[in-house]
Design a protein around this motif. Structure first.
Motif, PDB file in Angstrom:
ATOM      1  N   TYR A 124     -23.127 -22.708  39.910  1.00  0.00           N
ATOM      2  CA  TYR A 124     -24.451 -22.544  40.514  1.00  0.00           C
ATOM      3  C   TYR A 124     -25.526 -22.582  39.432  1.00  0.00           C
ATOM      4  CZ  TYR A 124     -28.363 -20.283  42.893  1.00  0.00           C
ATOM      5  OH  TYR A 124     -29.603 -19.985  43.389  1.00  0.00           O
ATOM      6  N   TYR A 125     -25.243 -21.886  38.320  1.00  0.00           N
ATOM      7  CA  TYR A 125     -26.203 -21.847  37.218  1.00  0.00           C
ATOM      8  C   TYR A 125     -26.400 -23.244  36.626  1.00  0.00           C
ATOM      9  CZ  TYR A 125     -28.627 -19.814  33.209  1.00  0.00           C
ATOM     10  OH  TYR A 125     -29.571 -19.477  32.278  1.00  0.00           O
ATOM     11  N   MET A 126     -25.304 -24.005  36.512  1.00  0.00           N
ATOM     12  CA  MET A 126     -25.369 -25.374  35.995  1.00  0.00           C
ATOM     13  C   MET A 126     -26.220 -26.236  36.939  1.00  0.00           C
ATOM     14  SD  MET A 126     -24.224 -27.461  33.577  1.00  0.00           S
ATOM     15  CE  MET A 126     -22.696 -26.802  32.983  1.00  0.00           C
ATOM     16  N   SER A 127     -26.020 -26.050  38.254  1.00  0.00           N
ATOM     17  CA  SER A 127     -26.792 -26.836  39.208  1.00  0.00           C
ATOM     18  C   SER A 127     -28.274 -26.526  39.097  1.00  0.00           C
ATOM     19  CB  SER A 127     -26.276 -26.544  40.625  1.00  0.00           C
ATOM     20  OG  SER A 127     -27.078 -27.179  41.588  1.00  0.00           O
ATOM     21  N   ARG A 145     -28.261 -26.167  25.553  1.00  0.00           N
ATOM     22  CA  ARG A 145     -26.917 -25.734  25.178  1.00  0.00           C
ATOM     23  C   ARG A 145     -26.204 -25.116  26.386  1.00  0.00           C
ATOM     24  NH1 ARG A 145     -26.322 -21.768  20.349  1.00  0.00           N
ATOM     25  NH2 ARG A 145     -24.263 -21.719  21.345  1.00  0.00           N
ATOM     26  N   LEU A 146     -24.991 -25.543  26.627  1.00  0.00           N
ATOM     27  CA  LEU A 146     -24.194 -24.969  27.714  1.00  0.00           C
ATOM     28  C   LEU A 146     -23.541 -23.654  27.318  1.00  0.00           C
ATOM     29  CD1 LEU A 146     -22.439 -28.061  29.298  1.00  0.00           C
ATOM     30  CD2 LEU A 146     -24.432 -26.806  30.100  1.00  0.00           C
ATOM     31  N   ILE A 199     -19.108 -31.702  15.476  1.00  0.00           N
ATOM     32  CA  ILE A 199     -19.366 -31.026  14.203  1.00  0.00           C
ATOM     33  C   ILE A 199     -19.652 -29.550  14.432  1.00  0.00           C
ATOM     34  CG2 ILE A 199     -20.882 -30.958  12.186  1.00  0.00           C
ATOM     35  CD1 ILE A 199     -21.299 -33.966  12.532  1.00  0.00           C
ATOM     36  N   LEU A 200     -20.592 -29.261  15.353  1.00  0.00           N
ATOM     37  CA  LEU A 200     -20.965 -27.867  15.614  1.00  0.00           C
ATOM     38  C   LEU A 200     -20.085 -27.216  16.669  1.00  0.00           C
ATOM     39  CD1 LEU A 200     -24.846 -28.234  15.651  1.00  0.00           C
ATOM     40  CD2 LEU A 200     -23.385 -27.561  13.745  1.00  0.00           C
ATOM     41  N   ASN A 201     -19.255 -28.055  17.308  1.00  0.00           N
ATOM     42  CA  ASN A 201     -18.380 -27.545  18.362  1.00  0.00           C
ATOM     43  C   ASN A 201     -19.204 -26.836  19.448  1.00  0.00           C
ATOM     44  OD1 ASN A 201     -15.968 -27.167  19.683  1.00  0.00           O
ATOM     45  ND2 ASN A 201     -15.517 -25.222  18.613  1.00  0.00           N
ATOM     46  N   ARG A 202     -20.227 -27.557  19.925  1.00  0.00           N
ATOM     47  CA  ARG A 202     -21.101 -27.023  20.955  1.00  0.00           C
ATOM     48  C   ARG A 202     -21.169 -28.011  22.110  1.00  0.00           C
ATOM     49  NH1 ARG A 202     -20.584 -23.165  18.282  1.00  0.00           N
ATOM     50  NH2 ARG A 202     -22.168 -21.787  17.364  1.00  0.00           N
ATOM     51  N   ASP A 203     -21.319 -27.489  23.298  1.00  0.00           N
ATOM     52  CA  ASP A 203     -21.494 -28.327  24.476  1.00  0.00           C
ATOM     53  C   ASP A 203     -22.960 -28.308  24.872  1.00  0.00           C
ATOM     54  OD1 ASP A 203     -18.816 -28.901  24.604  1.00  0.00           O
ATOM     55  OD2 ASP A 203     -18.360 -27.219  25.954  1.00  0.00           O
TER      56      ASP A 203
END
Length: 499
Positions: free
Chosen positions: A35-38, A163-164, A140-144
Motif C-alpha cells: 500500500y505504501y509503495m502504491s 529510496r525503497l 555498489i551501495l546495495n540500495r533499492d
C-alpha cells in the motif's frame, strides 16, 4: 454445560480484541508495504506532472519548487536534455570541489551520455505511454530505489528517484510498534470487557433475582434501570408484572380471607342454631314435663284434698307462665334480629321512664328489703324507642334482683356523657369472671351454671338488651366493681337527634 451470559460476553469481546489485533498485524505485515509503495508511486507520478506543467526550459524559475519537492518527498530529481546532458540533478554531490557520483567513474556529462542508469539492476518495471516506473538496485551501495522516468513537453527527460529502504524500514517500525502496543491494547480491552460485561449483565442478574422473588410470592423487590434501552423496558415490564401479580394475589388473599370468614360465620351460625334449638328444647322440656305430670295427677285424682289440688294448679300455672315468658322472649329476640324490624324512635324523658318502671317494682323491693338508690336528674331527654328501652331497664332490674347478695344494694344512675346519656344499674354481689363478661350477652348463657332454674330465668334477658342496643347503634357493657357488678347502656340525647 451451562455457560453464564457474563462469561460469553467476556470470551466474545476478548476474542474480538484478539481478532482485531491479529488482523491489524497481518495487514501491516502483508499489505502495508504494498500500500505504501502504491501511494509513493502515485506521489511520484503526481510530482512529475507538476514539474512537467511548470518546466519551460528555464530551470531557474522552478529551482525553488524542485527543492521543495525534494525536501517534502525525500526524492532525488534529475533532468537531462535530448542530447543526454544533465541539466539539473540532486543526485550528485561535490567532494573537494569536484562532483561525486557512485554510478560510474566518468564525469557527470560522460555518465549521462553513457546512460549511467544502465548500471543499475532492474528488479521490476512498469511502462506505459507516458512514463517508465521501475525498481532499481544499486549494486555498489546495495540500495533499492523506486525510479520514475518520463519525457517532458520540451522533450527533456525527468527522473525521480526515492529510496525503497525507507519504505521497508517504516513498515518494519510500524510492525514493531504494533507488537509493543498489542499487549497493553489486549489488557485494556480485557479490562473494558470485564467492566462492560458487568454493567451489561447487572440488570439481567437483578431481573433474575426479582423473578425468583416473584416465584416465592415476594413482590417487594423492584428493578431500578440505569439506562434507557430494551433492558430498561424489560425491567419496567417486570416491575409492572410484579405490581399486578402482587395486587392480584392480595385480592385473592382477601377473597380467601373473606371466604374463610364466611365459612367460619356459617359454621358459627350453624353451631348457634343447634345450640339454640338444644337450649330451647331444654328450657321448654322441664315446664312441659311438670305441667304434664301435675295435669295427669289431677286427672287421676291423686290428691283428694282441696289444698293439694290448688298446689298442683299453681305449679301448672307457674310453669305455664314461665314457658309463656320464654316463648315471648324468643319471639322478641327473633323480631329484633329480623331485617324487617324497625324501631319506633321518639323523644322522651328517660328519668320519668325510669321512675315509672321503679314504681312497678316497689312491692318487690320492699319484699326483698332492697336498699335502692337512684341518681337521676329530670329533663334528660333521649331519642330512642321508648318501649324497647323500658324493656332494657326491666331486664337490668330483674337481673340485679336475681344476683343481689345479702347486702341487698341496687343503685341506678343517669349520667350525661357528651351527646350520650349513660344508664347504669349496679347490684351488690359476686363478680363475673373476666372471660364471661363478653359471653353473658349470648342467648341462654349463664355465668353461674350452678344457679337453679327456679328463679324463672333462662338467659335471654341480656341477649335482648344487646339486640336492642345494636338496633340503636349504641354501646353497652358490664364491669366488676368493688361492691358488685354494674351493667350499662348509652342513649342518644334528644338535642343531638331530631325525631
Amino acid at each position: 454445560m451451562r455457560v453464564p451470559i457474563k462469561t460469553k460476553l467476556y470470551l466474545g469481546m476478548i476474542g474480538l480484541v484478539l481478532l482485531y489485533v491479529g488482523l491489524v498485524w497481518l495487514l501491516n505485515t502483508q499489505y502495508l508495504e504494498k500500500y505504501y509503495m502504491s501511494k509513493k508511486q502515485d506521489l511520484l507520478i503526481h510530482s512529475s506532472q507538476i514539474i512537467d506543467d511548470l518546466y519551460k526550459d528555464d530551470l531557474g524559475k522552478i529551482a525553488s519548487t524542485l527543492a521543495q519537492l525534494e525536501s517534502d518527498m525525500s526524492v532525488s530529481i534529475r533532468i537531462t536534455g535530448a542530447d543526454g546532458i544533465t541539466k539539473y540533478s540532486s543526485i550528485y554531490r561535490l567532494i573537494n570541489g569536484k562532483p561525486f557520483f557512485p554510478e560510474a567513474t566518468a564525469s557527470p556529462d560522460q555518465a549521462s551520455r553513457a546512460n549511467v542508469s544502465s548500471n543499475y539492476l532492474k528488479v521490476d518495471q512498469s511502462i506505459n505511454d507516458q512514463f517508465i516506473l521501475e525498481i532499481q538496485k544499486d549494486p555498489i551501495l546495495n540500495r533499492d530505489y523506486l525510479v520514475l522516468e518520463r519525457k517532458l513537453q520540451n522533450d527533456d527527460v525527468l527522473m525521480l528517484r526515492i529510496r525503497l529502504s525507507s519504505i521497508t524500514e517504516s513498515v518494519a517500525i510500524a510492525n514493531q510498534f504494533m507488537g509493543f502496543t498489542a499487549i497493553p491494547v489486549i489488557l485494556l480491552g480485557c479490562i473494558w470487557t470485564v467492566i462492560f460485561a458487568r454493567r451489561f449483565t447487572h440488570p439481567i442478574i437483578q431481573l433474575k433475582e426479582i423473578a425468583h422473588s416473584m416465584a416465592n410470592l415476594d413482590f417487594r423487590k423492584k428493578c431500578q434501570p440505569q439506562s434507557n434501552d430494551e433492558i430498561a423496558d424489560l425491567a419496567d415490564s417486570i416491575n409492572y408484572l410484579s405490581d399486578q401479580l402482587d395486587l392480584a394475589i392480595k385480592e385473592l388473599h382477601l377473597q380467601n380471607q373473606r371466604l374463610t370468614e364466611d365459612i367460619q360465620k356459617k359454621r358459627q351460625m350453624e353451631h348457634l342454631r343447634k345450640e339454640f334449638v338444644s337450649n330451647v328444647s331444654h328450657e321448654l322440656k322441664t315446664p312441659i314435663s311438670l305441667i304434664s305430670g301435675y295435669a295427669e295427677g289431677l286427672k287421676a285424682n291423686v290428691m283428694e284434698d282441696e289444698t293439694n289440688k290448688n298446689f298442683y294448679c299453681e305449679v301448672i300455672m307457674d310453669e305455664a307462665r314461665k314457658m309463656d315468658q320464654t316463648v315471648k322472649d324468643l319471639l322478641n329476640l327473633a323480631q329484633l334480629d329480623s331485617e324487617y324490624f324497625r324501631l319506633n324512635k321518639t323523644v322522651f324523658d328517660i328519668a320519668a321512664l325510669l321512675q315509672q318502671v321503679l314504681y312497678k317494682y316497689t312491692a318487690i323491693f320492699a319484699e326483698k328489703s332492697i336498699q335502692l338508690s337512684v341518681a337521676a336528674s329530670n329533663g334528660l331527654l333521649v331519642y330512642a324507642d321508648r318501649g324497647k328501652i323500658e324493656q332494657v331497664i326491666v331486664n337490668f332490674i330483674n337481673n340485679a334482683l336475681s344476683h343481689v347478695n345479702q347486702d341487698k344494694i341496687i343503685s341506678l344512675d343517669l349520667t350525661p356523657c357528651g351527646d350520650k346519656i349513660r344508664l347504669s344499674v349496679m347490684n351488690s354481689g359476686s363478680h363475673i369472671a373476666d372471660d364471661s363478661l363478653d359471653k353473658i350477652w349470648i342467648s341462654f348463657y349463664r355465668a353461674d351454671q350452678a344457679r337453679p332454674r327456679e328463679d324463672g330465668r333462662v338467659g335471654l334477658g341480656l341477649a335482648i338488651v344487646k339486640a336492642i342496643q345494636e338496633r340503636h347503634h349504641n354501646s353497652f357493657g358490664a364491669e366488676n366493681l368493688e361492691q358488685g357488678v354494674r351493667f350499662w347502656i348509652e342513649l342518644d340525647r334528644a338535642k343531638f337527634h331530631t325525631p
